[in-house]
Scaffold this active site. Structure first.
Site, PDB file in Angstrom:
ATOM      1  N   CYS A 191     -42.167   5.734  25.347  1.00 50.02           N
ATOM      2  CA  CYS A 191     -42.854   4.563  25.886  1.00 50.02           C
ATOM      3  C   CYS A 191     -42.617   4.449  27.399  1.00 50.02           C
ATOM      4  CB  CYS A 191     -42.431   3.311  25.133  1.00 50.02           C
ATOM      5  SG  CYS A 191     -43.607   1.946  25.323  1.00 50.02           S
ATOM      6  N   HIS A 251     -42.665   4.345  19.106  1.00 53.64           N
ATOM      7  CA  HIS A 251     -41.304   3.963  18.729  1.00 53.64           C
ATOM      8  C   HIS A 251     -41.095   4.257  17.238  1.00 53.64           C
ATOM      9  CE1 HIS A 251     -40.513   1.866  22.479  1.00 53.64           C
ATOM     10  NE2 HIS A 251     -41.652   1.210  22.359  1.00 53.64           N
TER      11      HIS A 251
END
Length: 508
Positions: free
Chosen positions: A345, A429
């Protein structure tokens, strides 16, 4: 999700309880999870609730709502799917003074302390409606407080501690971390700082993380009862290995430090860069669960020297944390070391060629580290989802939470991102919680690092999480007065004395 066909049933019970704490990281989250797991095993339909959570570790529900990661873990402890009502207000700090407000799973504003005061009443009303909905759907709701209920400078606007307890008529149990020291003063002071109407709801205490001789603790518990007129509902012993989706980086300070001694060629060494606004660092929990993998959090370039894998985790302030990498020398050390790097991310965004951010930082165009052929443009709308795909021939399920939208123009595909040589990037994630993918990825990392490491074939992270939740339920069942907790849940606190401010009479 958890289920037990041989579940035992207690008498019908309905009600709610608030688990508060003397400090942040006193153990509220795990005690709440433990009570949820214990009740679920008794056949009680139970749900967790945290009115307002300030955390950079979050999770995406099946319907695309962002909530605190701890509440998702507590929902799993209860054997139910998490939803936005379990954490209606989530604050995600982007600096010391401003936070993103996520309301019922969707970002609605970035505010400072003064701006927050203007929306506080609306947030409180939203939280109370969420609690009402949960109480109508479940037999019991176990609420978790935030920080300490005795932050007297914040009491007027409180919606997660005594403000919630007063509005909803909740009995309160206060958890204290005895391992830090000063727990008796913290218990007494917490009650003593509250006004009379708040004190009337504080039923008693739970001592957490005790290690030592119980007979040495007992006199203090007896004196605490005498001084406050409140019960101690139990003493939870210290338990290793219960790292479960922690809320903030305070919990990292309590983890045992990884040794810097030589590990041997069959140990894989992972260094996670501890960014100032690091988010979703729970991504590496699955790595730490692998036998032979040592994970440590680092802040200096020298700490990368003996790492086989460096992880750049997520960030709530990508551009600012990228500047921090450059100030500390880590930005120069990353490409210089030539070893495997994984960016997740915000970490992926930093590894790219360019970031254009008029949303989070307002910095406009910023050069990335240039290790991956990707450019990122920050959009006002946040991407929230539960993607799935394949890598290394393995199925991968994950979740995503980001403003930065990637344009990838080279490299090998890797999940939704890319790979160039020994540098990987993805916005997903939770990917490492997929056992087959994690083992294949670590085997590839070991080859790139020249390490004689083979991942253990039997590590099942989902099962390990369930075992840890069961361990929390066992701690509650064995060490807390569960009959007394059930009475509190059903009937509220008994009539309790007011504890006037000031020092108590000396104990002879």
């Amino acid at each position: 999700m958890w289920e037990d066909p041989g579940v035992r049933s207690v008498r019908a019970v309905r009600g709610a309880l608030l688990v508060a704490g003397t400090t942040s990281d006193a153990g509220k989250s795990v005690v709440t999870a433990g009570i949820c797991r214990w009740l679920a095993r008794q056949g009680v339909r139970v749900a967790p609730f945290k009115a307002q959570n300030m955390s950079l570790n979050s999770y995406v529900t099946t319907d695309g709502a962002e909530i605190g990661r701890a509440q998702a873990m507590q929902a799993q402890a209860a054997g139910i799917e998490p939803d936005a009502d379990m954490n209606p207000v989530l604050l995600k700090p982007g600096s010391d003074r401003r936070s993103q407000v996520v309301l019922l799973g969707r970002p609605v504003a970035d505010v400072d302390a003064m701006e927050y005061g203007r929306v506080r009443d609306m947030l409180r009303a939203t939280a109370l409606r969420s609690l009402d909905r949960l109480r109508s759907r479940y037999d019991v709701v176990i609420c978790e407080g935030a920080g300490s209920p005795a932050e007297i400078n914040l009491r007027r606007g409180d919606l997660a501690n005594m403000g919630l307890a007063r509005a909803a008529g909740l009995p309160v149990v206060v958890v204290g971390d005895i391992d830090r020291g000063g727990v008796f003063a913290a218990f007494y002071g917490t009650v003593g700082l509250l006004e009379a109407a708040d004190q009337a709801l504080v039923a008693g205490f739970v001592v957490n993380k005790f290690r030592g001789a119980p007979e040495l603790l007992r006199p203090g518990l007896d004196q605490l009862r005498g001084l406050t007129g409140r019960e101690v509902y139990g003493v939870l012993p210290w338990a290793d290995g219960l790292w479960l989706d922690v809320e903030d980086s305070l919990a990292l300070d309590a983890r045992p430090a990884a040794t810097r001694e030589p590990y041997g060629r069959q140990t894989l060494r992972v260094a996670v860069v501890r960014l100032p606004r690091m988010s979703n660092f729970t991504d590496v929990d699955a790595l730490a669960a692998e036998p032979g993998v040592v994970v440590r959090f680092v802040t200096a370039a020298a700490d990368l020297d003996d790492a086989d894998l460096v992880v750049l985790p997520g960030s709530r302030a990508t551009v600012d944390d990228l500047a921090w990498l450059r100030r500390t020398g880590l930005a120069a050390a990353l490409p210089a070391r030539k070893g495997p790097i994984l960016g997740v991310c915000g970490g992926f965004q930093m590894l790219g060629r360019e970031i254009v951010d008029e949303v989070e930082s307002g910095a406009g165009r910023v050069d990335g580290l240039g290790l991956l052929p990707a450019r990122f443009a920050f959009a006002a709308d946040k991407v929230l989802g539960r993607p799935s795909g394949h890598a290394y021939g393995e199925s991968v399920s994950a979740y995503e939470i980001h403003h930065g939208v990637a344009t990838v123009d080279g490299g090998e595909p890797f999940l939704d991102g890319c790979r160039v040589a020994n540098v990987w990037g993805t916005t997903w994630h939770g990917a490492l919680e997929n056992d087959g993918f994690r083992r294949a990825f670590l085997a590839d990392v070991a080859r790139e690092a020249g390490r004689d490491f083979t991942p253990a074939p039997g590590t099942d992270f989902a099962r390990l999480r369930e075992e840890r939740l069961d361990a929390l339920g066992d701690l509650v069942e064995r060490h807390l007065d569960t009959d007394a907790l059930l009475r509190l849940i059903e009937h509220g606190p008994p009539e309790l004395p007011f504890l006037p401010p000031g020092a108590p009479d000396p104990v002879p």
